[in-house]
Design a protein around this motif. Structure first.
Motif, PDB file in Angstrom:
ATOM      1  N   TRP A 157       1.295  -0.895  -0.023  1.00 38.41           N
ATOM      2  CA  TRP A 157       0.430  -0.152   0.272  1.00 38.41           C
ATOM      3  C   TRP A 157       0.406   1.396   0.157  1.00 38.41           C
ATOM      4  O   TRP A 157       1.450   1.103   0.579  1.00 38.41           O
ATOM      5  N   PRO A 158       0.647   2.634  -0.951  1.00 39.53           N
ATOM      6  CA  PRO A 158       2.095   3.311  -1.086  1.00 39.53           C
ATOM      7  C   PRO A 158       1.614   4.064   0.225  1.00 39.53           C
ATOM      8  O   PRO A 158       0.318   4.464   0.638  1.00 39.53           O
ATOM      9  N   GLU A 159       2.894   4.806   0.193  1.00 42.88           N
ATOM     10  CA  GLU A 159       3.258   5.339   1.607  1.00 42.88           C
ATOM     11  C   GLU A 159       2.370   6.628   1.394  1.00 42.88           C
ATOM     12  O   GLU A 159       1.314   7.878   2.209  1.00 42.88           O
ATOM     13  N   GLY A 160       2.300   7.517  -0.180  1.00 41.13           N
ATOM     14  CA  GLY A 160       2.490   8.717  -0.069  1.00 41.13           C
ATOM     15  C   GLY A 160       1.180   9.148  -1.034  1.00 41.13           C
ATOM     16  O   GLY A 160       0.445   8.127  -0.998  1.00 41.13           O
ATOM     17  N   SER A 161       0.057  10.315  -1.108  1.00 35.36           N
ATOM     18  CA  SER A 161      -0.968  10.052  -1.285  1.00 35.36           C
ATOM     19  C   SER A 161      -0.681   9.968  -2.484  1.00 35.36           C
ATOM     20  O   SER A 161      -0.538  10.177  -3.598  1.00 35.36           O
ATOM     21  N   PHE A 162      -2.615  10.162  -2.489  1.00 38.70           N
ATOM     22  CA  PHE A 162      -2.735  10.352  -4.632  1.00 38.70           C
ATOM     23  C   PHE A 162      -4.635  10.745  -4.731  1.00 38.70           C
ATOM     24  O   PHE A 162      -5.055  11.024  -3.639  1.00 38.70           O
ATOM     25  N   ASP A 163      -4.251  11.109  -5.711  1.00 33.92           N
ATOM     26  CA  ASP A 163      -6.038  12.062  -5.750  1.00 33.92           C
ATOM     27  C   ASP A 163      -7.079  11.556  -6.138  1.00 33.92           C
ATOM     28  O   ASP A 163      -8.021  11.936  -5.073  1.00 33.92           O
ATOM     29  N   TYR A 164      -7.446  10.571  -6.426  1.00 34.71           N
ATOM     30  CA  TYR A 164      -8.838   9.725  -6.469  1.00 34.71           C
ATOM     31  C   TYR A 164      -8.796   8.547  -6.200  1.00 34.71           C
ATOM     32  O   TYR A 164      -7.744   7.620  -6.605  1.00 34.71           O
ATOM     33  N   LEU A 165      -9.396   7.634  -5.382  1.00 35.18           N
ATOM     34  CA  LEU A 165      -9.658   6.397  -5.048  1.00 35.18           C
ATOM     35  C   LEU A 165     -10.588   5.686  -5.984  1.00 35.18           C
ATOM     36  O   LEU A 165     -11.758   6.587  -6.273  1.00 35.18           O
ATOM     37  N   VAL A 166     -10.679   5.017  -6.851  1.00 38.81           N
ATOM     38  CA  VAL A 166     -11.674   4.274  -7.555  1.00 38.81           C
ATOM     39  C   VAL A 166     -11.414   2.766  -7.005  1.00 38.81           C
ATOM     40  O   VAL A 166     -11.262   1.859  -6.901  1.00 38.81           O
TER      41      VAL A 166
END
Length: 285
Positions: free
Chosen positions: A59-68
Motif C-alpha cells: 500500500w503506497p505511503e504517499g497520497s493519491f488524488d482519487y480512489l476508484v
C-alpha cells in the motif's frame, strides 16, 4: 492536467481499461488486485487481498488524488458480496486513514441492481432504491459507506456490462435459445470500454473543477427489449435454428437513463448494442 494520480482498487477488466485510459492521459495509476502480474503495463502494482484487515505491504505511503473502488465479487452469494463490497471497502478506508490519505474524491462502482422497478419503467438517479435481492441490498450498504466516508464521493451504478470476454448473450444466441417477446423484457447495457470511459470522464471532470453529483447511472443510449437484441444478433450472425428446450431467461424489466452523465458532457462510444456487439464480433472492441 499534470501530476494526477489514482488508486484503482479492483484493477481487473473494467478497472484495467480505466487504468489504460488514465495512463494515456498522463496520470499515475496504482492498481490493486491479488494477481498483480495481470495489471496493464505502467500501472504501479499493489498486491492485496481485500479480505485481510491488515494493511498490505505494497500500500503506497504517499497520497493519491482519487480512489476508484471497482471490485468484482468472486463469490456470488450474500457473504461473498458483503466481503467484496462492504468489508473490502471498509478495509481500504481504514488503510487510507492509517496513512492520513484523503483523496479529492472516491468513485464507488455500484450496480443498477439497487433498482427493483419492473414493467419497463424508466429509472434515473432519483428513482426509489428498494432492491429485492441481496445483491442490490449489499450494494446500497456499500454505497452508503462510501458516501458517508467523510470524503467527497460519487457512486456509479453500472448496468449490464458486455464486451470481449463477457459474451454470455452471444453464446445463448448461437445455441438458438429463445426469449419471450411479450411483454417486452427491457435490458440495460454498457460496453466495458464505455464503463471505463465514464469513470475516466468523471475523474477528469472533477479534476477540472466541474461539480459532480453523488450518483450517476452508467448505461448506453438504448435500453432495448431483449427480444430485439436477440433478433438483431441472430440476423447479424446468420443464425436460423431455434432450440426447443432452452430459453434466454431474465427477471425484471426497466429502462435506465444516462441523461445525468450526458448533461455533464459524457457520451458512450457505443451508443447501442448494435455498435457494441458489431465491434466485438469484428474483433475491434
Amino acid at each position: 492536467m499534470p501530476d494526477l494520480s489514482a488508486m484503482i482498487v479492483g484493477c481487473g477488466d473494467v478497472g484495467g481499461r480505466l487504468a489504460r485510459q488514465l495512463l494515456a492521459r498522463g496520470w499515475q495509476v496504482h492498481g490493486l488486485r491479488r494477481s498483480v502480474d495481470q495489471l496493464p503495463n505502467g500501472v504501479l502494482p499493489v498486491a492485496a487481498d481485500l479480505a485481510q484487515v491488515e494493511m498490505p505491504a505494497a500500500w503506497p505511503e504517499g497520497s493519491f488524488d482519487y480512489l476508484v473502488y471497482c471490485v468484482a465479487a468472486s463469490q456470488h452469494d450474500e457473504p461473498g458480496y458483503r466481503a467484496a463490497y462492504v468489508e473490502g471497502l471498509r478495509n481500504v478506508l481504514s488503510w487510507m486513514a492509517q496513512r492520513a490519505q484523503r483523496p479529492r474524491r472516491i468513485l464507488f462502482v455500484s450496480s443498477s441492481s439497487v433498482y427493483a422497478q419492473k414493467d419497463g419503467a424508466w429509472v434515473d438517479e432519483r428513482a426509489a432504491t428498494e432492491p429485492e435481492a441481496y445483491s442490490g441490498r449489499v450494494m446500497l450498504e456499500a454505497e452508503k459507506l462510501a458516501l458517508n466516508s467523510g470524503m467527497p464521493a460519487s457512486v456509479v451504478r453500472l448496468t449490464g456490462i458486455y464486451g470481449p470476454g463477457r459474451e454470455w448473450l452471444l453464446s445463448q444466441v448461437r445455441q438458438g435459445y429463445r426469449v419471450a417477446e411479450e411483454p417486452p423484457l427491457y435490458g440495460n447495457r454498457i460496453h466495458a470500454d464505455d464503463a471505463a470511459g465514464l469513470l475516466a470522464f468523471l475523474l477528469q471532470a472533477d479534476a477540472g473543477g466541474q461539480v459532480l453529483q453523488d450518483c450517476y447511472i452508467g448505461v448506453d443510449d438504448d435500453p432495448a427489449p431483449l427480444a430485439d437484441v436477440v433478433t438483431w444478433l441472430r440476423q447479424y450472425l446468420g443464425i436460423t435454428q431455434w432450440s426447443d428446450e432452452q430459453r434466454v431467461r431474465r427477471t425484471g424489466s426497466k429502462r435506465c437513463s444516462n441523461a445525468r452523465a450526458r448533461a455533464l458532457g459524457w457520451a458512450p462510444q457505443y451508443p447501442s448494442y448494435k455498435e457494441g456487439y458489431a465491434a466485438i464480433l469484428l474483433g475491434q472492441g
